[in-house]
Design a protein around this motif. Structure first.
Motif, mmCIF file in Angstrom:
data_model
loop_
_atom_site.group_PDB
_atom_site.id
_atom_site.type_symbol
_atom_site.label_atom_id
_atom_site.label_comp_id
_atom_site.label_asym_id
_atom_site.label_seq_id
_atom_site.Cartn_x
_atom_site.Cartn_y
_atom_site.Cartn_z
ATOM 1 N N PRO A 86 0.795 -1.221 0.000
ATOM 2 C CA PRO A 86 0.000 0.000 0.000
ATOM 3 C C PRO A 86 0.832 1.277 0.000
ATOM 4 O O PRO A 86 0.320 2.356 -0.296
ATOM 5 N N TRP A 87 2.120 1.162 0.319
ATOM 6 C CA TRP A 87 2.893 2.378 0.541
ATOM 7 C C TRP A 87 3.133 3.149 -0.751
ATOM 8 O O TRP A 87 2.889 4.366 -0.806
ATOM 9 N N ALA A 88 3.626 2.470 -1.779
ATOM 10 C CA ALA A 88 3.992 3.164 -3.008
ATOM 11 C C ALA A 88 2.781 3.743 -3.721
ATOM 12 O O ALA A 88 2.908 4.697 -4.486
ATOM 13 N N THR A 89 1.595 3.195 -3.493
ATOM 14 C CA THR A 89 0.391 3.678 -4.156
ATOM 15 C C THR A 89 -0.381 4.688 -3.314
ATOM 16 O O THR A 89 -1.483 5.078 -3.671
ATOM 17 N N GLY A 90 0.191 5.103 -2.182
ATOM 18 C CA GLY A 90 -0.440 6.142 -1.379
ATOM 19 C C GLY A 90 -1.665 5.695 -0.624
ATOM 20 O O GLY A 90 -2.536 6.521 -0.306
ATOM 21 N N GLU A 91 -1.762 4.403 -0.322
ATOM 22 C CA GLU A 91 -2.926 3.903 0.400
ATOM 23 C C GLU A 91 -2.779 4.179 1.894
ATOM 24 O O GLU A 91 -2.738 3.284 2.731
ATOM 25 N N VAL A 92 -2.693 5.465 2.216
ATOM 26 C CA VAL A 92 -2.619 5.930 3.602
ATOM 27 C C VAL A 92 -3.670 7.011 3.776
ATOM 28 O O VAL A 92 -4.112 7.632 2.809
ATOM 29 N N SER A 93 -4.089 7.219 4.994
ATOM 30 C CA SER A 93 -5.179 8.168 5.232
ATOM 31 C C SER A 93 -4.993 8.858 6.575
ATOM 32 O O SER A 93 -4.582 8.242 7.558
ATOM 33 N N PHE A 94 -5.332 10.148 6.603
ATOM 34 C CA PHE A 94 -5.270 10.928 7.843
ATOM 35 C C PHE A 94 -6.654 11.387 8.283
ATOM 36 O O PHE A 94 -6.777 12.187 9.207
ATOM 37 N N GLU A 95 -7.670 10.857 7.643
ATOM 38 C CA GLU A 95 -9.041 11.229 7.996
ATOM 39 C C GLU A 95 -9.369 10.742 9.401
ATOM 40 O O GLU A 95 -9.258 9.545 9.710
ATOM 41 N N GLY A 96 -9.747 11.651 10.268
ATOM 42 C CA GLY A 96 -10.124 11.305 11.631
ATOM 43 C C GLY A 96 -8.966 11.009 12.560
ATOM 44 O O GLY A 96 -9.184 10.588 13.704
ATOM 45 N N VAL A 97 -7.735 11.202 12.112
ATOM 46 C CA VAL A 97 -6.572 10.915 12.955
ATOM 47 C C VAL A 97 -6.275 12.116 13.851
ATOM 48 O O VAL A 97 -6.125 13.241 13.368
ATOM 49 N N THR A 98 -6.195 11.870 15.149
ATOM 50 C CA THR A 98 -5.913 12.920 16.111
ATOM 51 C C THR A 98 -4.429 12.854 16.490
ATOM 52 O O THR A 98 -3.606 12.340 15.753
ATOM 53 N N SER A 99 -4.105 13.355 17.680
ATOM 54 C CA SER A 99 -2.737 13.281 18.179
ATOM 55 C C SER A 99 -2.638 12.171 19.223
ATOM 56 O O SER A 99 -3.546 12.019 20.048
ATOM 57 N N PRO A 100 -1.548 11.384 19.236
ATOM 58 C CA PRO A 100 -1.382 10.368 20.277
ATOM 59 C C PRO A 100 -1.459 10.948 21.690
ATOM 60 O O PRO A 100 -1.895 10.266 22.620
ATOM 61 N N ALA A 101 -1.054 12.195 21.845
ATOM 62 C CA ALA A 101 -1.086 12.835 23.160
ATOM 63 C C ALA A 101 -2.500 13.052 23.673
ATOM 64 O O ALA A 101 -2.702 13.308 24.875
ATOM 65 N N ASP A 102 -3.501 12.954 22.791
ATOM 66 C CA ASP A 102 -4.893 13.155 23.187
ATOM 67 C C ASP A 102 -5.487 11.943 23.900
ATOM 68 O O ASP A 102 -6.619 12.009 24.387
ATOM 69 N N HIS A 103 -4.750 10.833 23.968
ATOM 70 C CA HIS A 103 -5.324 9.581 24.455
ATOM 71 C C HIS A 103 -4.527 9.020 25.630
ATOM 72 O O HIS A 103 -3.299 9.000 25.600
ATOM 73 N N ASP A 104 -5.247 8.548 26.641
ATOM 74 C CA ASP A 104 -4.630 7.852 27.756
ATOM 75 C C ASP A 104 -4.515 6.371 27.388
ATOM 76 O O ASP A 104 -5.529 5.726 27.113
ATOM 77 N N PRO A 105 -3.304 5.811 27.361
ATOM 78 C CA PRO A 105 -3.149 4.444 26.853
ATOM 79 C C PRO A 105 -3.911 3.399 27.655
ATOM 80 O O PRO A 105 -4.479 2.466 27.067
ATOM 81 N N GLU A 106 -3.955 3.530 28.966
ATOM 82 C CA GLU A 106 -4.693 2.539 29.746
ATOM 83 C C GLU A 106 -6.185 2.640 29.473
ATOM 84 O O GLU A 106 -6.880 1.618 29.370
ATOM 85 N N ALA A 107 -6.708 3.864 29.335
ATOM 86 C CA ALA A 107 -8.126 4.038 29.031
ATOM 87 C C ALA A 107 -8.460 3.454 27.658
ATOM 88 O O ALA A 107 -9.519 2.846 27.478
ATOM 89 N N VAL A 108 -7.551 3.628 26.707
ATOM 90 C CA VAL A 108 -7.758 3.070 25.373
ATOM 91 C C VAL A 108 -7.827 1.552 25.431
ATOM 92 O O VAL A 108 -8.746 0.928 24.884
ATOM 93 N N LEU A 109 -6.864 0.933 26.124
ATOM 94 C CA LEU A 109 -6.848 -0.523 26.214
ATOM 95 C C LEU A 109 -8.055 -1.047 26.976
ATOM 96 O O LEU A 109 -8.640 -2.067 26.605
ATOM 97 N N ARG A 110 -8.454 -0.367 28.032
ATOM 98 C CA ARG A 110 -9.621 -0.802 28.809
ATOM 99 C C ARG A 110 -10.880 -0.767 27.934
ATOM 100 O O ARG A 110 -11.694 -1.695 27.963
ATOM 101 N N GLU A 111 -11.035 0.300 27.161
ATOM 102 C CA GLU A 111 -12.201 0.399 26.276
ATOM 103 C C GLU A 111 -12.208 -0.731 25.268
ATOM 104 O O GLU A 111 -13.245 -1.350 25.018
ATOM 105 N N TRP A 112 -11.031 -1.015 24.673
ATOM 106 C CA TRP A 112 -10.965 -2.094 23.700
ATOM 107 C C TRP A 112 -11.234 -3.444 24.361
ATOM 108 O O TRP A 112 -11.843 -4.323 23.753
#
Length: 286
Positions: A86-112
């Motif tokens: 996917p890399w050479a063909t640009g199959e990447v997307s930033f739609e809806g992507v925030t900053s990693p600093a916006d998320h608490d890792p334990e809260a993320v894992l607990r939700e999942w």
């Protein structure tokens, strides 16, 4: 580490990856192999990363790894199919992507855990349906994270079956690189890949992990401070399961001879045993 020759000036190709496109004072420890910037196929926008045209050169990758704190670029090993995606063909997307600093890792894992794991087929004893109380302690014994990443990357690049791995340069840290390149393959698990990076930031701090390779829907991490006993490993296994809760939790797609099998088996405690002193973590999202 090896003694390197005087650094090269930062190629103009890499300037657009930096904030404001300003590469003043930046250098690289070696000249880049032929490559180009990759822009998302979701329309016009800023380039996501630099990608080599051919297979990654081990010595270049090694130098870039050693100097990443000075250069600000993290060197990824990127797998692709025969058509270059996917890399050479640009199959990447930033739609809806925030900053990693916006998320608490334990809260993320607990939700999942409660969203995906509780109803899954894996026997999660001794935790059952409950997210484990308390975090696994940070191991006291650890090797150098850079050495662990170099050792793993070297194993990949010297494997004759992995000549397709390309070099990607991302203007981000190891943990943030998966968000910075707009990685899509985790979209069924989370629509915001910054949540993945938030967890990776935490694992970098606690376990000395580094993102070494991304291949199709797979993430390959070196680990310089893996859990050293069963109790630690059980808690880490729970985090892994929340992080990558596949339907059958089984895969044989690890890059090196199918020997690395995190996310395998249907009993959490059995999987935990494989994590004790394991220097590589592997995750695959289908």
């Amino acid at each position: 580490m090896d003694r390197f020759p005087p650094p090269y000036s930062l190629p103009w190709d890499l300037h657009p990856l930096l904030p404001g496109g300003d590469g003043t004072g930046r250098t690289l420890p070696a000249a880049l192999q032929p490559g180009r910037l990759v822009v998302s196929d979701k329309g016009a926008g800023e380039p996501a990363f630099w990608l080599s045209d051919g297979p990654a050169d081990y010595y270049l990758w090694k130098r870039l790894l050693a100097e990443h704190q000075q250069t600000g670029f993290w060197p990824l090993l990127l797998g692709s199919d025969d058509e270059g995606g996917p890399w050479a063909t640009g199959e990447v997307s930033f739609e809806g992507v925030t900053s990693p600093a916006d998320h608490d890792p334990e809260a993320v894992l607990r939700e999942w855990w409660y969203r995906y794991v509780v109803l899954g087929p894996v026997d999660t004893a001794p935790f059952g349906a409950d997210w484990p109380a308390g975090r696994a302690p940070t191991p006291l014994q650890r090797s150098d994270p850079g050495y662990a990443a170099e050792n793993f990357g070297g194993s990949l690049l010297y494997d004759d079956d992995l000549s397709r791995l390309r070099l990607g340069l991302v203007a981000a840290s190891s943990a943030d690189s998966v968000a910075a390149i707009g990685w899509r393959e985790v979209a069924d698990h989370t629509t915001d890949v910054a949540e993945i990076s938030a967890v990776l930031r935490d694992w970098e701090r606690r376990y000395g992990t580094r993102v070494v390779a991304i291949d199709d829907g797979a993430l390959h991490l070196s680990v310089s401070a893996p859990p050293g006993n069963r109790d630690e490993a059980l808690r880490v296994a729970a985090e892994h399961y929340a992080f990558c809760p596949e339907d059958t939790w089984e895969t044989t797609d690890a890059l090196i001879d199918n020997k690395i099998t995190p996310c395998s088996g249907t009993v959490l405690a059995e999987y935990a045993e494989t994590l004790i002193n394991q220097p590589i973590w592997f995750f695959h999202w289908y």
